[in-house]
Design a protein around this motif. Structure first.
Motif, short mmCIF file in Angstrom:
data_model
loop_
_atom_site.label_atom_id
_atom_site.label_comp_id
_atom_site.label_asym_id
_atom_site.label_seq_id
_atom_site.Cartn_x
_atom_site.Cartn_y
_atom_site.Cartn_z
N THR A 107 0.85 -1.18 0.00
CA THR A 107 0.00 0.00 0.00
C THR A 107 0.89 1.23 0.00
OG1 THR A 107 -1.70 -1.14 1.26
CG2 THR A 107 -1.78 1.26 1.27
N TYR A 108 0.56 2.17 -0.89
CA TYR A 108 1.34 3.41 -0.96
C TYR A 108 0.47 4.56 -0.49
CZ TYR A 108 4.42 0.49 -3.68
OH TYR A 108 5.24 -0.53 -4.08
N GLU A 109 1.03 5.37 0.37
CA GLU A 109 0.25 6.45 0.95
C GLU A 109 1.01 7.76 0.78
OE1 GLU A 109 -1.24 5.38 4.85
OE2 GLU A 109 -1.57 7.49 5.33
N TYR A 110 0.35 8.72 0.12
CA TYR A 110 0.97 10.04 -0.09
C TYR A 110 0.24 11.01 0.81
CZ TYR A 110 2.74 7.84 -4.34
OH TYR A 110 3.34 7.01 -5.22
N SER A 111 0.78 11.26 1.99
CA SER A 111 0.05 12.10 2.93
C SER A 111 0.86 13.29 3.40
CB SER A 111 -0.38 11.27 4.13
OG SER A 111 0.69 10.49 4.57
#
Ligand SMILES: [Cu+2]
Length: 407
Positions: A107-111
Motif C-alpha cells: 500500500t502506498y500512501e501520499y500524505s
C-alpha cells in the motif's frame, strides 16, 4: 530490471545505485585479477619439480604476499564502508511516501504533500490479465515518484516482515510491523523500475512485486494534487527464439570477449597502479615543492654563472668563492655566538616545521588517494545532480504554492 544472461548489476538509477555499480565493477576487477594470478601460479607450481629452489624460504616473497593482500583488502574495504554509511543518509527530503507491506500486496500512501492524502493498494497483475509487460513484476497501481527530487520513503508492515527493494537504485529496506524504516528516494531519470519483496513473508511472497514509476516533477506534483492514477504503459515483448548455431556463436563470442577483457583488465591494473602510486603523489610533490624548485633553479643558475667565471679567470673566481663560503659560515657562527637563544629557537622551530609539513604532506597524499579510490562518480556529475535537485525543489514548491495560494 534484470534480463536474461545479465552478468553485472542493473544499471544504476540513483547516485547511490551508480556508486554501488561502480563498487561492484571495481571489486570484480580486483577479484578477477587476484583469482587469475593465483590460479596461474597454482598450475605453474603444481607442475614444476624445481619449486624448492625459488619459493622455499624466500623472505622477499613472504613479505610481498603479506603486504599486497593487506593493500587489496584495504582497497576493497574502504569504498565499501563509505557506501554502507551513505546508504543511511536521507538528506533533506521534500515529501514522504509511506509504504506499507501486507500479505501479499503493498500500500502506498501520499500524505505529506499539503492538502492531499492519497492511498492505494498495489497488487501484482496475474498472468490471466497480462497484456504484454513483465510477468510477476507488473502491478495494477504503480508507486509514482518524482525524478531528481529528494523524497523519503517510510517503510513499515501491517502483518509480518516484508522488504521493499529496488535493486537498480540500491534500495532494500525491511518493513517491520510496529516500526518505521526510512530510505532516500532520489531517481536520476524518469522510468519504470522493478523490485520484489525481499523478505520471506508467506506463500505469496513471490507475488507482491514493487513497481516504481519515476516521472518529472511537474507531472508528479500535478498528479499528487489531483490524485490521478497513472495508466500502465504498454510494453514490448522480448524475442525468445534460439538455435544451436546461435548458441555456439554466442559461446565463441563469450570466450573471445573474456580473453579481451582479461587482457585489458591487466593493462588497466598497471595503469591504475602507476596512476595511484606515482602520478597522484608525484603531482602533489611537484605542486607542493614549487618554492623549493624555484630556489633550486636560482641557486643552480648562480652556480653555473660562477662556473663560467671560474673558467674565464680561475684565481679571481676561486678567491670570491672561498670568501663567499667563509663569509656564510662566519655569519652563522656569529649569529649562534651572539644570540644563542634565538639560534636555538630557530633550530627547534625548523625541526618542528619540517616534521609537521612532512606529516601534513603524507596526510594529504593519503586523502587524495582515498578520495579517488572511494568515489566512482566524478565531482562534475555530483554538481550536475545537485543543480537539478535545487531546480526541481523550486519547481515543486512553486507548483504547490500556486495551487494553494487561493486557500
Ligand atoms: Cu515478502
Amino acid at each position: 530490471m534484470s534480463l536474461w544472461s545479465q552478468m553485472g548489476l542493473q544499471e544504476g538509477t540513483s547516485v547511490l545505485g551508480i556508486e554501488v555499480q561502480g563498487l561492484y565493477d571495481y571489486s570484480m576487477f580486483i577479484i578477477v585479477l587476484v583469482f587469475s594470478f593465483v590460479a596461474y601460479f597454482m598450475v605453474k607450481i603444481v607442475g614444476s619439480k624445481l619449486i624448492g629452489r625459488i619459493y622455499s624460504d624466500n623472505q622477499l616473497l613472504e613479505i610481498l604476499w603479506t603486504v599486497l593482500p593487506f593493500g587489496f583488502l584495504l582497497a576493497l574495504g574502504l569504498p565499501s564502508i563509505k557506501l554502507l554509511y551513505l546508504m543511511d543518509e536521507i538528506d533533506l527530503p521534500e515529501a514522504s511516501i509511506k509504504v506499507v507491506g501486507h500479505q501479499w500486496y503493498w500500500t502506498y500512501e501520499y500524505s505529506d504533500v499539503r492538502g492531499s492524502s492519497y492511498k492505494f493498494d498495489s497488487y501484482m497483475v496475474p498472468d490471466s490479465f497480462m497484456e504484454g509487460g513483465y510477468r510477476l513484476l507488473e502491478v495494477d497501481n504503480r508507486c509514482a515518484v518524482p525524478s531528481l527530487l529528494c523524497m523519503r520513503g517510510l517503510i513499515t508492515s501491517d502483518d509480518v516482515i516484508h522488504s521493499w527493494a529496488i535493486p537498480s537504485s540500491s534500495i532494500k529496506v525491511d518493513g517491520v510491523p510496529g516500526r518505521i524504516n526510512q530510505v532516500k528516494l532520489c531517481f536520476l531519470r524518469p522510468g519504470v523500475f522493478y523490485g520484489q519483496c525481499s523478505e520471506l513473508c508467506g506463500v505469496n511472497h513471490s507475488f507482491m512485486p514493487i513497481c516504481v514509476e519515476s516521472v518529472s516533477v511537474e507531472i508528479y506534483t500535478n498528479w499528487i494534487i489531483e490524485n490521478h492514477n497513472e495508466v500502465l504503459s504498454s510494453m514490448n515483448k522480448g524475442d525468445d527464439s534460439w538455435t544451436w548455431w546461435g548458441l555456439l556463436a554466442a559461446a565463441v563470442k563469450a570466450v573471445g570477449k573474456s580473453i579481451y577483457w582479461l587482457g585489458s583488465m591487466y593493462a588497466m591494473f598497471l595503469y591504475y597502479l602507476f596512476y595511484y602510486s606515482f602520478y597522484v603523489p608525484g603531482k602533489f610533490v611537484v605542486l607542493s615543492s614549487w618554492g623549493f624548485a624555484q630556489w633550486f633553479v636560482a641557486s643552480s643558475f648562480a652556480f653555473a654563472k660562477w662556473c663560467v667565471w671560474f673558467m674565464d679567470s680561475p684565481v679571481e673566481a676561486f678567491v670570491y668563492g672561498v670568501g663567499y663560503v667563509v663569509g656564510s659560515v662566519w655569519s652563522v657562527i656569529v649569529f649562534v655566538v651572539t644570540s644563542p637563544v634565538k639560534a636555538t629557537f630557530w633550530f627547534i622551530s625548523s625541526i618542528y616545521k619540517g616534521v609537521l609539513s612532512f606529516g601534513m604532506f603524507s596526510y594529504s597524499v593519503f586523502e587524495a588517494v582515498a578520495h579517488s579510490l572511494t568515489s566512482f562518480t566524478d565531482d562534475g556529475f555530483h554538481g550536475f545532480v545537485m543543480e537539478q535537485l535545487n531546480w526541481n525543489t523550486k519547481k515543486f514548491l512553486w507548483i504547490i504554492a500556486d495551487r494553494y495560494k487561493n486557500g
